[in-house]
Enzyme design. Sequence first.
Site, PDB file in Angstrom:
ATOM      1  N   ASN A   1      26.423  34.141  44.833  1.00  0.00           N
ATOM      2  CA  ASN A   1      26.389  33.867  46.287  1.00  0.00           C
ATOM      3  C   ASN A   1      26.026  35.122  47.087  1.00  0.00           C
ATOM      4  O   ASN A   1      26.474  35.298  48.216  1.00  0.00           O
ATOM      5  CB  ASN A   1      27.714  33.255  46.784  1.00  0.00           C
ATOM      6  CG  ASN A   1      27.645  32.671  48.201  1.00  0.00           C
ATOM      7  OD1 ASN A   1      28.639  32.613  48.891  1.00  0.00           O
ATOM      8  ND2 ASN A   1      26.483  32.241  48.643  1.00  0.00           N
TER       9      ASN A   1
ATOM     10  N   CYS B   1      22.512  36.610  46.304  1.00  0.00           N
ATOM     11  CA  CYS B   1      21.042  36.747  46.263  1.00  0.00           C
ATOM     12  C   CYS B   1      20.322  35.463  46.661  1.00  0.00           C
ATOM     13  O   CYS B   1      19.708  35.389  47.720  1.00  0.00           O
ATOM     14  CB  CYS B   1      20.580  37.184  44.871  1.00  0.00           C
ATOM     15  SG  CYS B   1      21.208  38.788  44.369  1.00  0.00           S
ATOM     16  N   ARG B   2      20.381  34.435  45.801  1.00  0.00           N
ATOM     17  CA  ARG B   2      19.560  33.239  46.023  1.00  0.00           C
ATOM     18  C   ARG B   2      20.133  32.269  47.038  1.00  0.00           C
ATOM     19  O   ARG B   2      19.433  31.837  47.969  1.00  0.00           O
ATOM     20  CB  ARG B   2      19.339  32.507  44.683  1.00  0.00           C
ATOM     21  CG  ARG B   2      18.497  33.284  43.702  1.00  0.00           C
ATOM     22  CD  ARG B   2      18.584  32.724  42.294  1.00  0.00           C
ATOM     23  NE  ARG B   2      19.920  32.945  41.725  1.00  0.00           N
ATOM     24  CZ  ARG B   2      20.332  32.512  40.544  1.00  0.00           C
ATOM     25  NH1 ARG B   2      19.510  31.775  39.805  1.00  0.00           N
ATOM     26  NH2 ARG B   2      21.526  32.784  40.100  1.00  0.00           N
ATOM     27  N   SER B   3      21.418  31.880  46.869  1.00  0.00           N
ATOM     28  CA  SER B   3      21.938  30.838  47.778  1.00  0.00           C
ATOM     29  C   SER B   3      22.067  31.299  49.236  1.00  0.00           C
ATOM     30  O   SER B   3      21.899  30.471  50.142  1.00  0.00           O
ATOM     31  CB  SER B   3      23.248  30.228  47.259  1.00  0.00           C
ATOM     32  OG  SER B   3      24.253  31.187  47.089  1.00  0.00           O
TER      33      SER B   3
ATOM     34  N   CYS C   1      24.591  29.287  43.906  1.00  0.00           N
ATOM     35  CA  CYS C   1      24.042  30.087  42.802  1.00  0.00           C
ATOM     36  C   CYS C   1      25.216  30.727  42.064  1.00  0.00           C
ATOM     37  O   CYS C   1      26.354  30.246  42.178  1.00  0.00           O
ATOM     38  CB  CYS C   1      23.037  31.122  43.288  1.00  0.00           C
ATOM     39  SG  CYS C   1      23.699  32.358  44.429  1.00  0.00           S
TER      40      CYS C   1
ATOM     41  N   ASP D   1      16.927  34.323  38.653  1.00  0.00           N
ATOM     42  CA  ASP D   1      17.931  35.236  39.208  1.00  0.00           C
ATOM     43  C   ASP D   1      17.266  36.588  39.445  1.00  0.00           C
ATOM     44  O   ASP D   1      16.845  37.248  38.489  1.00  0.00           O
ATOM     45  CB  ASP D   1      19.061  35.355  38.182  1.00  0.00           C
ATOM     46  CG  ASP D   1      20.180  36.234  38.680  1.00  0.00           C
ATOM     47  OD1 ASP D   1      20.006  36.879  39.727  1.00  0.00           O
ATOM     48  OD2 ASP D   1      21.232  36.269  38.018  1.00  0.00           O
TER      49      ASP D   1
HETATM   50  P1  4NP Z   1      22.819  35.236  42.706  1.00  0.00           P
HETATM   51  O1  4NP Z   1      22.478  36.552  41.871  1.00  0.00           O
HETATM   52  O2  4NP Z   1      23.478  34.271  41.742  1.00  0.00           O
HETATM   53  O3  4NP Z   1      21.448  34.734  43.131  1.00  0.00           O
HETATM   54  O4  4NP Z   1      23.693  35.635  43.854  1.00  0.00           O
HETATM   55  C1  4NP Z   1      23.425  37.249  41.139  1.00  0.00           C
HETATM   56  C2  4NP Z   1      24.256  38.144  41.756  1.00  0.00           C
HETATM   57  C3  4NP Z   1      25.177  38.858  41.036  1.00  0.00           C
HETATM   58  C4  4NP Z   1      25.265  38.681  39.667  1.00  0.00           C
HETATM   59  C5  4NP Z   1      24.431  37.778  39.051  1.00  0.00           C
HETATM   60  C6  4NP Z   1      23.516  37.066  39.782  1.00  0.00           C
HETATM   61  N1  4NP Z   1      26.182  39.451  38.926  1.00  0.00           N
HETATM   62  O5  4NP Z   1      26.199  39.310  37.688  1.00  0.00           O
HETATM   63  O6  4NP Z   1      26.962  40.223  39.471  1.00  0.00           O
END
Ligand code: 4NP
Length: 155
Positions: A12, A14-16, A9, A123
Site C-alpha cells: 500500500n 507503491c501501486r495501490s 496491493c 511490483d
Molecule cells: P506495493 O509495493 O505492493 O506496490 O506497495 C511494495 C512495497 C513494499 C514491499 C513490497 C512491495 N516490501 O516488501 O516492503
Amino acid sequence: MSVKILMVCLGNICRSPLAEGILASKLPKDKFFVDSAGTGAYHIGKQPDQRSVLTAQRNGLDITNQKARQFTSRDFDDFDYIYVMDNTNYDDVIQLAKSENHKNKVHLILNELFPGDNVDVPDPYYGLQNGFDMVYEMLDETCDIISKKLIEKHS
Ligand code: 4NP
C-alpha cells in the site's frame, strides 16, 4: 450512498496509492469513494513511496495525503468493488473472504484492460523510477475503462 471502491496491493505504498489517486480523479466525488490498502503490514501509517508521489505529481495528481493501512476482512462489507494489483494479492484477499458475495467483489485490475488474461501490475518497489511511470500508464488505461463502466452502471 456512495459506491465504494478499494485498490489493493502488497505494501500500500507503491501501486495501490497510484491506483487510488488515478481512479478518484476520474470519478465524481459526490457519488464515489475510492480508498486503498495493502495485504502486508510492513508499511502501515506511511506515506506513499516517494517514487509513486513523483510519478503522480508529473501527471497532475497529489497522493501525499494517503496513509498506508492493511486490508482486513471488514473491507469486504465496507466496499462494493475490490481491485487487486496482482495474482498474489488476489490469493491473499480471497483467503480472507467469508462468502461467495465477498469473493465476487474481488477483481484483478488489469483484467478490465485485458479480459481473462490475469496479467499482474508489476511490483515496482525494487526497481527504478521508470517502473513507476510504467505502472502509472497501465493503471491510467485500466482506470479509464473502470471509471466509464462505474459511471454508466451507477448513474
Ligand atoms: P506495493 O509495493 O505492493 O506496490 O506497495 C511494495 C512495497 C513494499 C514491499 C513490497 C512491495 N516490501 O516488501 O516492503
